[in-house]
Design an enzyme around this catalytic site. Structure first.
Site: not given
Ligand code: RB5
Length: 145
Positions: A7, A63, A65, A96, A131
């Site tokens: 994203d 993304c 996180t 695994h 596994h």
């Molecule tokens: C975008 O701002 C953020 O929410 C997205 O990149 C991500 O971290 C969602 O899990």
């Protein structure tokens, strides 16, 4: 062929990961975004579709996180997505879990580490054996819930 998508939070990291993997001889199919603000589940869906169809052997999703991408990807039947931020996890999720998607957080790890994790993930084979039984049990959960 490796599918990759991100994203808006992951654009810079994705560019560098593509560069690093291309230098190592991998071919990548980039499903966007190129910078436009977008909703990460759509990118997860596009990358996972390429993996499930067999057009791509594995996928990488980035993304902010890595969590949203991993949640979205793991809703799709046939996908085993692993959020990785260390090399041990990147290696063992292949050995695994036979993970077919790796997710990373552009706001949680550095670009150099991301490139290294991508390479570890792509170059490690599933160990099989005991596994495989556990992967089959995951598939049972997927098919019956
Ligand atoms: C975008 O701002 C953020 O929410 C997205 O990149 C991500 O971290 C969602 O899990």
């Amino acid at each position: 062929m490796i599918a990759i998508g991100c994203d808006h939070a992951g654009v810079e990291m994705k560019k560098e990961v593509i560069k690093a993997l291309t230098d190592k001889g991998y071919e990548l199919k980039d499903m966007g975004t190129d910078g436009e603000p977008c909703d990460y589940p759509n990118m997860a869906k596009a990358v996972c579709a390429l993996v499930n169809s067999g057009e791509c052997e594995k996928g990488i999703l980035i993304c902010g996180t890595g969590i949203g991408m991993s949640i979205a990807a793991n809703k799709i039947k046939g996908i085993r997505a692993a959020l990785c931020s260390d090399s041990f996890s990147a290696k063992y999720t292949r050995l695994h879990n036979d993970a077919n998607i790796m997710c990373m957080g552009a706001r949680t790890i550095g670009i150099g580490l991301a490139c290294e994790l991508a390479e570890i993930f792509l170059s490690t084979d599933f160990e099989g054996g005991r596994h495989q039984r556990r992967i089959n049990l995951i598939a049972d959960i997927e098919n019956n819930n």
